[in-house]
Scaffold this motif. Structure first.
Motif, mmCIF file in Angstrom:
data_model
loop_
_atom_site.group_PDB
_atom_site.id
_atom_site.type_symbol
_atom_site.label_atom_id
_atom_site.label_comp_id
_atom_site.label_asym_id
_atom_site.label_seq_id
_atom_site.Cartn_x
_atom_site.Cartn_y
_atom_site.Cartn_z
ATOM 1 N N GLN A 1 0.846 -1.192 0.000
ATOM 2 C CA GLN A 1 0.000 0.000 0.000
ATOM 3 C C GLN A 1 0.878 1.237 0.000
ATOM 4 O O GLN A 1 1.888 1.280 0.683
ATOM 5 C CB GLN A 1 -0.881 0.022 1.248
ATOM 6 C CG GLN A 1 -1.934 -1.065 1.243
ATOM 7 C CD GLN A 1 -2.875 -0.923 2.421
ATOM 8 O OE1 GLN A 1 -2.565 -0.256 3.386
ATOM 9 N NE2 GLN A 1 -4.025 -1.573 2.322
ATOM 10 N N ALA A 2 0.456 2.222 -0.762
ATOM 11 C CA ALA A 2 1.188 3.481 -0.765
ATOM 12 C C ALA A 2 0.216 4.621 -0.528
ATOM 13 O O ALA A 2 -0.946 4.560 -0.935
ATOM 14 C CB ALA A 2 1.903 3.675 -2.092
ATOM 15 N N LEU A 3 0.727 5.643 0.158
ATOM 16 C CA LEU A 3 -0.066 6.852 0.361
ATOM 17 C C LEU A 3 0.832 8.030 0.000
ATOM 18 O O LEU A 3 1.911 8.194 0.559
ATOM 19 C CB LEU A 3 -0.508 6.947 1.826
ATOM 20 C CG LEU A 3 -1.335 8.183 2.169
ATOM 21 C CD1 LEU A 3 -2.677 8.144 1.473
ATOM 22 C CD2 LEU A 3 -1.527 8.267 3.680
ATOM 23 N N VAL A 4 0.404 8.778 -0.984
ATOM 24 C CA VAL A 4 1.183 9.928 -1.425
ATOM 25 C C VAL A 4 0.344 11.170 -1.153
ATOM 26 O O VAL A 4 -0.749 11.310 -1.687
ATOM 27 C CB VAL A 4 1.517 9.811 -2.927
ATOM 28 C CG1 VAL A 4 2.340 11.008 -3.392
ATOM 29 C CG2 VAL A 4 2.262 8.509 -3.207
ATOM 30 N N THR A 5 0.854 12.047 -0.293
ATOM 31 C CA THR A 5 0.079 13.249 0.053
ATOM 32 C C THR A 5 0.954 14.489 0.021
ATOM 33 O O THR A 5 2.150 14.417 0.283
ATOM 34 C CB THR A 5 -0.510 13.164 1.475
ATOM 35 O OG1 THR A 5 0.555 12.858 2.375
ATOM 36 C CG2 THR A 5 -1.588 12.121 1.573
ATOM 37 N N LYS A 6 0.330 15.595 -0.290
ATOM 38 C CA LYS A 6 1.056 16.852 -0.406
ATOM 39 C C LYS A 6 1.567 17.303 0.960
ATOM 40 O O LYS A 6 0.915 17.123 1.973
ATOM 41 C CB LYS A 6 0.123 17.920 -0.991
ATOM 42 C CG LYS A 6 0.844 19.162 -1.447
ATOM 43 C CD LYS A 6 0.059 19.824 -2.570
ATOM 44 C CE LYS A 6 0.693 21.146 -2.970
ATOM 45 N NZ LYS A 6 1.872 20.974 -3.802
ATOM 46 N N THR A 7 2.756 17.865 0.972
ATOM 47 C CA THR A 7 3.330 18.347 2.226
ATOM 48 C C THR A 7 3.903 19.742 2.042
ATOM 49 O O THR A 7 4.282 20.122 0.934
ATOM 50 C CB THR A 7 4.428 17.399 2.731
ATOM 51 O OG1 THR A 7 5.013 17.979 3.899
ATOM 52 C CG2 THR A 7 5.526 17.209 1.704
ATOM 53 N N ASN A 8 3.972 20.480 3.156
ATOM 54 C CA ASN A 8 4.613 21.788 3.112
ATOM 55 C C ASN A 8 6.007 21.741 3.713
ATOM 56 O O ASN A 8 6.717 22.734 3.720
ATOM 57 C CB ASN A 8 3.763 22.819 3.855
ATOM 58 C CG ASN A 8 2.472 23.086 3.096
ATOM 59 O OD1 ASN A 8 2.476 23.170 1.861
ATOM 60 N ND2 ASN A 8 1.374 23.191 3.812
ATOM 61 N N ALA A 9 6.362 20.566 4.247
ATOM 62 C CA ALA A 9 7.678 20.444 4.877
ATOM 63 C C ALA A 9 8.771 20.586 3.817
ATOM 64 O O ALA A 9 8.603 20.137 2.680
ATOM 65 C CB ALA A 9 7.790 19.099 5.570
ATOM 66 N N PRO A 10 9.883 21.209 4.163
ATOM 67 C CA PRO A 10 10.966 21.369 3.201
ATOM 68 C C PRO A 10 11.568 20.029 2.775
ATOM 69 O O PRO A 10 12.052 19.895 1.645
ATOM 70 C CB PRO A 10 11.990 22.226 3.944
ATOM 71 C CG PRO A 10 11.624 22.149 5.382
ATOM 72 C CD PRO A 10 10.170 21.864 5.457
#
Ligand code: TYD
Ligand code: MG
Length: 418
Positions: A290-299
């Protein structure tokens, strides 16, 4: 500094009247099959390589609470039964007393505590106990009683008076294991030693035990489910990397004979899910990645793998970024192997990539597809060993569409395969 018992020097040996040992030629050694007894569990036997070899010393390592004592309680109960079968007819070994005596050395918990555990498993269990931590007393008791099997729970609690170091120290653990091993070999009695894994993930007694014993098994699993994986990392009598799958429930541990089916039981076809076939020892097992790809604001976006190697994951994410032009630099990527199996071979690369692409693009992969192949730095899909065996297992369970190097030359094909 590590304290050691000094060995007997050659001169001293001569003074003791010991003769000079005879040299044996290879052709003069009789060829014998190892004498084995069955654990009465198929999964356990498979990991050991067709059962317990008489006189062998097996180390079982694992985190606290993972189920080592439970698994060995099952073993003690099953072997202690008069009906336990010998796999190879016994060639008249030294044993003559109680044919089915199993001794459980309780160094860590009291016999009473272990009885409670065994009662949950089988209320008619016939097992004998030694509540003792002095290894010399234990070996004496073993010689006097000639048991069929000895379980030492755990080796870290054993000590000999010949050393002043505390129990659990490297020197005590090593010397105790050494003395037990000598008795096992001499009397032809198999022994199981429980070994705790330290926080750093190594066996206490810096790996010295691994060299000493014949077989090293590790019991793995995660907190989120009841599956337990028994894996052989060293085996003088069988293949390594073979795994046995068990399930922990309220009455002890049950073996899982069809792991592929069980691991995929709860699978739903959704974005981020891909199926692959890994080879554990000789057996292919289907697992879901399973993979989860989510947007992040971390550098620094996160790449976190559970059950897969993190470095491998970083590399695959980089390949996807470069070759498929996926903008993953502002995305966190989490990858998980369901069932708690730890994947060490690159054959799962393609499925990891497929799961990531599927999650990022938010489309479900075909329901009946499996992905088997290594992914190279150029994005090419490479062949892996035993593809046929894995393909068969996949098709057996209804994954008729198998993507591999044979029909998918490059990961760019992942974008079209849906
Ligand atoms: P245990 O075998 O004592 O672990 P270890 O020897 O590796 O430290 O197992 C401990 C856990 O297993 C404990 O949290 C309770 C659970 N358990 C069950 O779920 N079912 C059972 O039948 C038994 C005996 C234990
Ligand atoms: Mg225990």
């Amino acid at each position: 500094m590590v304290e050691q018992v000094t060995g007997v020097s050659i001169n001293k040996a001569n003074k003791l009247g010991k003769s000079i040992p005879k040299i044996i030629r290879l052709i003069d050694i009789e060829k014998n099959e190892y004498e084995r007894i069955s654990t009465t569990s198929n999964e356990f036997d498979r990991v050991l390589g067709k059962g317990i070899v008489l006189g062998s010393v097996v180390l079982i390592a694992g985190d606290p609470g993972i189920g080592k004592s439970t698994l060995l309680s099952h073993l003690a109960i099953n072997i202690g039964r008069p009906s336990a079968v010998s796999l190879v007819p016994s060639a008249g070994n030294l044993r003559d007393k109680d044919e089915n005596l199993v001794i459980y050395v309780a160094g860590e918990e009291s016999a009473q505590q272990i009885k409670l555990r065994m009662d949950r498993i089988d209320s008619r269990a016939e097992v004998s106990f030694l509540e003792e931590t002095d290894v010399d007393a234990i070996t004496a008791a073993i010689e006097a009683n000639m048991p069929k099997l000895v379980i030492v729970d755990s080796i870290q609690t054993m000590e000999t008076q010949d050393l002043s170091a505390a129990a659990g120290s490297v020197s005590q653990v090593r010397e105790s294991a050494h003395r037990l091993q000598r008795v096992a070999k001499k009397l032809h009695i198999p022994m199981f030693l429980v070994g705790h894994v330290t926080k750093e993930g190594t066996l206490a007694g810096p790996r010295t035990l691994e060299h000493l014993v014949d077989v090293v098994l590790t019991l793995e699993g995660d907190q989120t489910n009841n599956f337990r994986i028994l894996r052989s990392t060293k085996n003088r009598f069988g293949p390594t990397d073979e795994v046995g799958v068990f399930e922990m429930n309220e009455n002890g541990m049950k073996e899982v004979t069809n792991p592929s089916q069980v691991f995929l039981e709860e699978r739903v076809s959704a974005p981020g899910s891909a199926v692959t076939a890994v080879l554990t020892g000789l057996r292919p097992i289907l697992v879901e990645i399973q993979a989860l790809v989510t947007k992040t604001n971390a550098p620094m976006p996160r790449r976190v793998g559970t059950g897969v190697d993190n470095n491998r994951l970083q590399l695959l994410v980089a390949v996807l970024q470069k070759r498929l032009k996926l903008p993953l630099w502002d995305q966190d990527v989490f990858v998980n192997v369901t069932g708690g199996l730890k994947i060490t071979e690159p054959a799962a690369d393609l499925a990891i990539c497929a799961a990531i692409v599927s999650s990022f693009k938010d489309f479900a992969l075909p329901n009946n597809a499996a992905y088997i192949g290594e992914v190279g730095l150029l994005g090419e899909v490479r062949t892996i060993r035993n593809l046929e065996k894995r393909t068969k297992e996949a098709q057996k369970l209804g994954y008729a569409k198998v993507f591999s190097a044979e029909n998918l030359k490059n990961i760019s094909g992942l974008l079209k395969s849906n």
